[in-house]
Design a protein around this motif. Structure first.
Motif, PDB file in Angstrom:
ATOM      1  N   SER A 211      25.009 -53.345 -44.572  1.00 60.23           N
ATOM      2  CA  SER A 211      25.669 -53.214 -43.276  1.00 60.23           C
ATOM      3  C   SER A 211      25.374 -54.378 -42.345  1.00 60.23           C
ATOM      4  O   SER A 211      26.040 -54.539 -41.325  1.00 60.23           O
ATOM      5  CB  SER A 211      25.254 -51.900 -42.608  1.00 60.23           C
ATOM      6  OG  SER A 211      23.835 -51.823 -42.539  1.00 60.23           O
TER       7      SER A 211
ATOM      8  N   TRP B  57      32.218 -56.762 -49.210  1.00 60.63           N
ATOM      9  CA  TRP B  57      32.791 -55.422 -49.242  1.00 60.63           C
ATOM     10  C   TRP B  57      34.258 -55.465 -49.652  1.00 60.63           C
ATOM     11  O   TRP B  57      34.796 -54.496 -50.184  1.00 60.63           O
ATOM     12  CB  TRP B  57      32.684 -54.759 -47.859  1.00 60.63           C
ATOM     13  CG  TRP B  57      31.309 -54.335 -47.454  1.00 60.63           C
ATOM     14  CD1 TRP B  57      30.286 -55.138 -47.063  1.00 60.63           C
ATOM     15  CD2 TRP B  57      30.803 -52.993 -47.383  1.00 60.63           C
ATOM     16  NE1 TRP B  57      29.172 -54.385 -46.754  1.00 60.63           N
ATOM     17  CE2 TRP B  57      29.466 -53.064 -46.936  1.00 60.63           C
ATOM     18  CE3 TRP B  57      31.360 -51.739 -47.645  1.00 60.63           C
ATOM     19  CZ2 TRP B  57      28.678 -51.941 -46.749  1.00 60.63           C
ATOM     20  CZ3 TRP B  57      30.575 -50.614 -47.449  1.00 60.63           C
ATOM     21  CH2 TRP B  57      29.247 -50.718 -47.016  1.00 60.63           C
TER      22      TRP B  57
ATOM     23  N   MET C  43      25.740 -49.211 -51.541  1.00 59.81           N
ATOM     24  CA  MET C  43      25.914 -49.348 -50.098  1.00 59.81           C
ATOM     25  C   MET C  43      24.641 -48.835 -49.437  1.00 59.81           C
ATOM     26  O   MET C  43      24.233 -47.697 -49.683  1.00 59.81           O
ATOM     27  CB  MET C  43      27.120 -48.545 -49.618  1.00 59.81           C
ATOM     28  CG  MET C  43      28.425 -48.906 -50.307  1.00 59.81           C
ATOM     29  SD  MET C  43      29.798 -47.897 -49.684  1.00 59.81           S
ATOM     30  CE  MET C  43      31.002 -48.138 -51.000  1.00 59.81           C
TER      31      MET C  43
ATOM     32  N   ILE D  70      26.155 -45.972 -44.303  1.00 61.72           N
ATOM     33  CA  ILE D  70      27.544 -45.859 -43.866  1.00 61.72           C
ATOM     34  C   ILE D  70      27.807 -46.960 -42.843  1.00 61.72           C
ATOM     35  O   ILE D  70      27.074 -47.079 -41.864  1.00 61.72           O
ATOM     36  CB  ILE D  70      27.808 -44.471 -43.254  1.00 61.72           C
ATOM     37  CG1 ILE D  70      27.592 -43.379 -44.306  1.00 61.72           C
ATOM     38  CG2 ILE D  70      29.225 -44.393 -42.701  1.00 61.72           C
ATOM     39  CD1 ILE D  70      27.626 -41.960 -43.731  1.00 61.72           C
TER      40      ILE D  70
ATOM     41  N   MET E 150      34.209 -48.448 -46.567  1.00 59.77           N
ATOM     42  CA  MET E 150      33.645 -47.799 -47.749  1.00 59.77           C
ATOM     43  C   MET E 150      34.665 -47.721 -48.875  1.00 59.77           C
ATOM     44  O   MET E 150      34.324 -47.902 -50.046  1.00 59.77           O
ATOM     45  CB  MET E 150      33.129 -46.403 -47.389  1.00 59.77           C
ATOM     46  CG  MET E 150      31.918 -46.416 -46.476  1.00 59.77           C
ATOM     47  SD  MET E 150      31.210 -44.776 -46.207  1.00 59.77           S
ATOM     48  CE  MET E 150      30.372 -44.526 -47.786  1.00 59.77           C
TER      49      MET E 150
ATOM     50  N   VAL F  17      25.482 -44.583 -52.680  1.00 57.94           N
ATOM     51  CA  VAL F  17      25.390 -44.688 -51.224  1.00 57.94           C
ATOM     52  C   VAL F  17      24.018 -44.174 -50.805  1.00 57.94           C
ATOM     53  O   VAL F  17      23.698 -42.993 -50.996  1.00 57.94           O
ATOM     54  CB  VAL F  17      26.502 -43.887 -50.528  1.00 57.94           C
ATOM     55  CG1 VAL F  17      26.396 -44.039 -49.011  1.00 57.94           C
ATOM     56  CG2 VAL F  17      27.877 -44.354 -51.005  1.00 57.94           C
TER      57      VAL F  17
ATOM     58  N   LEU G 125      26.210 -39.086 -45.819  1.00 53.57           N
ATOM     59  CA  LEU G 125      27.460 -38.916 -46.560  1.00 53.57           C
ATOM     60  C   LEU G 125      27.520 -37.550 -47.234  1.00 53.57           C
ATOM     61  O   LEU G 125      28.602 -37.008 -47.477  1.00 53.57           O
ATOM     62  CB  LEU G 125      27.615 -40.027 -47.610  1.00 53.57           C
ATOM     63  CG  LEU G 125      28.981 -40.101 -48.300  1.00 53.57           C
ATOM     64  CD1 LEU G 125      30.097 -40.381 -47.297  1.00 53.57           C
ATOM     65  CD2 LEU G 125      28.989 -41.157 -49.403  1.00 53.57           C
TER      66      LEU G 125
ATOM     67  N   LEU H 111      37.418 -42.187 -50.444  1.00 50.42           N
ATOM     68  CA  LEU H 111      36.988 -42.993 -51.585  1.00 50.42           C
ATOM     69  C   LEU H 111      37.765 -42.611 -52.838  1.00 50.42           C
ATOM     70  O   LEU H 111      38.378 -41.540 -52.910  1.00 50.42           O
ATOM     71  CB  LEU H 111      35.492 -42.787 -51.826  1.00 50.42           C
ATOM     72  CG  LEU H 111      34.559 -43.065 -50.634  1.00 50.42           C
ATOM     73  CD1 LEU H 111      33.107 -42.811 -51.033  1.00 50.42           C
ATOM     74  CD2 LEU H 111      34.731 -44.489 -50.147  1.00 50.42           C
TER      75      LEU H 111
END
Length: 664
Positions: A494, A544, A559, A562, A599, A618, A623, A636
């Motif tokens: 991130s 990404w 990842m 989030i 995402m 993740v 999530l 997703l």
């Protein structure tokens, strides 16, 4: 001779490009044809491997009217112009009994300017650079690049920067290119008859299909100065990028350095009084900016307001002087004045926009360690602009692999100025009551069997990530996953700080090579990552969305959290607040939608071919645990879902073993 059917045309095109016809491709082509014939709007989600380029090109070519195709990436533009369009046109020619023409069109600064190349850069800080042409062997890299571009100018047919191989730095290219504001105009320029940018525009006027980019599309739509030829059909590929690209075009910026350059350029061209006024205003603005703290300005501070009004007024005086004293008989003088005028006009326009204080604009300070402070202004929303300028006069087809967020198209539709599907209500929070255009959303699926090819693993047991600080349990989890996968990992973080911390940590723990974005050019990093299955690649935003590595080199996509926008992001927080004040859910409409889109793009890096297998992991328990988690998961690909850490390690080890057994 009967008119060929759409399936016949599509089959001929697919055969010509050496591909395979997909069910989703046929469905998409039929929907695009219907939208174009009915002059309606269509959003199409077409997964990787669907063959969406032909899914929209074939019905567009069959329609017979001019089509503009706007896309976000250079790679797709080149694929369309160099591969898909030539083969498709050749294949359809016997069936259509005509040969559609196509052309690529970009912004003026993407083309070499012959006046700039031959007459030199009209600004004092670059004096002497072109003198290096007189030397047999320029010593600096910049001088060598300039000499190479002069030779290239005699060979190139397009003058397009992307056709120059190897490429050159932005600084080098700026010596041989001009913006639209700086351009003298073909009728006033000594090199107008040979101008590459004008030639590209002329080719576009004669073409049936014009391939361009989102930025030029935004300029054409928003600024009211047409740069694209008239067209009846618009197709926006990679449409998930459109809102951010339009926002970028509609964003203004002022920095002390930028203002100082404008002062230097104008100083020798206007009377002393006008030059002194602009210089004084520049110094006042610079003093204010020295004390600027990052963040949104809901009200303009008095000292900044005074500085901006002084800049605006001084710039207006200089503009009047430059416009009234231009000597059109002296070409070099024109170039100097044109560049000065462009610089001062930009200062005036941004200062005027901020001082006017529109409720539909967001103003904020930014501070960069290297470049210092800047003052920026951007539209609170571009949905109204898009609705009024893009959808009003033509049929628009928007397509991407990620348009359906949380199970429907309404989130993306709202950001584009479209009311919920099937309604004609005005979008929430808009500045007026203009009726939203009717549109249809279509998901044509993917040729991939996501539940069998991929696993979505959420590390539910980890601590929830905070704003700052180390996440020791996350690092342990990451190391174990990479070890189980045998490398083969694309790490999507991130922030750059998080990517650097993870790379440093894992380099100390594992023997697998860890590549880090920024330590080499992105192209070289991806090439190395694709070529060595044990290698991992860690990075941030461009990874990404920008990595296409099918096969065994990418079997684990991680990842770290989030990717919500930062809470202190001025534009995002302002947009979220505006939705809440209009009675909506600002978090879901802005932050969750932003995260879902990223995402979906990130998860799309895993399965790029029918033989790919792997895991999207993740490392953020929200999530699985948070109420909005289901919305994000629904955005997703339909991977098999688990929170079982032992199961996912066994699966990764099995996938790694199969790859090694196959010699990959």
């Amino acid at each position: 001779m009967t008119k060929p059917s759409l399936p016949e045309l599509l089959h001929a095109a697919v055969t010509a490009v050496g591909g395979m016809e997909r069910p989703g491709q046929v469905t998409m082509a039929e929907a695009v044809a219907e939208a174009v014939d009915n002059n309606s709007h269509l959003l199409v989600q077409a997964g990787t491997g669907t063959g969406k380029s032909l899914g929209y090109l074939v019905p567009a070519l069959a329609h017979g009217e001019r089509v503009v195709v706007a896309t976000a990436t250079l790679a797709l533009q080149r694929q369309l112009v160099e591969r898909d369009l030539p083969r498709t046109v050749e294949a359809l020619h016997p069936l259509l009994r005509r040969r559609p023409e196509f052309a690529m069109l970009k912004g003026r600064s993407n083309y070499l300017c012959l006046h700039r190349l031959h007459e030199g850069v009209p600004q004092e800080e670059e004096d002497g650079l072109f003198d290096q042409f007189e030397a047999a062997a320029p010593t600096s890299k910049l001088g060598q690049d300039l000499l190479r571009m002069r030779d290239w100018a005699d060979e190139t047919e397009t003058g397009d920067r992307d056709d120059l191989t190897p490429g050159v730095s932005d600084r080098a290219w700026s010596q041989v290119s001009v913006s639209s504001r700086e351009c003298l105009g073909a009728s006033k320029c000594a090199y107008g008859a040979e101008c590459f940018a004008e030639a590209a525009r002329e080719r576009a006027k004669l073409a049936d299909v014009v391939v361009t980019n989102h930025a030029l599309l935004a300029i054409d739509a928003i600024e009211g100065a047409p740069v694209l030829p008239q067209h009846e059909v618009l197709i926006v590929d990679e449409a998930h990028e459109l809102v951010s690209r339009v926002t970028g075009v509609a964003t203004g910026e002022l920095t002390p350095g930028q203002v100082n350059r404008a002062v230097r350029r104008a100083a020798k061209l206007v009377n002393e009084k006008a030059a002194d006024a602009l210089q004084t205003a520049s110094e006042t603005f610079e003093r204010v900016m020295e004390l600027a703290l990052p963040g949104r300005l809901e009200e303009i501070p008095e000292d900044l307001g005074y500085a901006l009004m002084a800049l605006r007024d001084a710039a207006r005086t200089v503009i009047s002087a430059l416009g009234s004293t231009r000597d059109k008989s002296v070409q070099d003088e024109d170039a100097v004045r044109k560049q000065a005028l462009a610089s001062v006009e930009n200062i005036h326009d941004v200062a005027e926009r901020i001082t006017q204080g529109s409720e539909y604009d967001v103003v904020w300070f930014e501070r960069h360690d290297r470049f210092g402070a800047s003052l920026r202004v951007a539209p609170l929303s571009v949905s109204g602009l898009l609705r009024e300028k893009l959808f009003a006069e033509r049929s628009v087809v928007l397509t991407s692999a990620t348009l359906k967020l949380g199970g429907d198209f309404n989130g993306v539709g709202a950001s584009l100025g479209l009311a919920p599907e099937g309604t004609a209500e005005a979008a929430t929070g808009e500045r007026d009551e203009v009726t939203s255009p009717q549109w249809k959303g279509l998901d044509v699926g993917s040729p991939f069997d996501y539940p069998k090819q991929g696993i979505l693993y959420v590390a539910r047991h980890l601590t929830t990530p905070g704003r700052e600080g180390s996440r020791g349990d996350m690092m342990d989890e990451l190391a174990e996953l990479v070890e189980a996968a045998g490398g083969r990992t694309l790490g999507l973080f991130s922030s750059m700080r998080a990517a650097q911390a993870a790379a440093e940590e894992l380099r100390g723990r594992l023997e697998k090579p860890i590549l880090l974005q920024g330590e080499e050019t992105l192209g070289e990093l991806i090439k190395t990552f694709a070529g060595d299955p044990e290698t991992c690649l860690f990075g941030t935003l461009s990874l990404w969305q920008g990595v296409d590595v099918p096969g065994a080199s990418c079997q684990l996509v991680v990842m770290d959290r989030i990717p919500f926008p930062r809470p202190d992001d001025p534009l995002m927080s302002a947009r979220q607040k505006a939705v809440e004040e209009a009675g909506g859910n600002g978090f879901m409409a802005v932050a969750a939608t932003h995260a879902a889109l990223l995402m979906a793009q990130g998860a799309g890096r895993l399965v790029r071919a029918t033989g790919d297998r792997g895991v999207v992991a993740v490392l953020d328990p929200r999530l699985a645990n948070a109420r909005y988690g289901s919305y994000l998961r629904a955005s997703l690909p339909d991977f098999w879902y688990t929170t079982d850490r032992n199961q996912v390690r066994r699966s990764l080890a099995a996938i790694d073993a199969v790859a090694k057994a196959d010699g990959r």
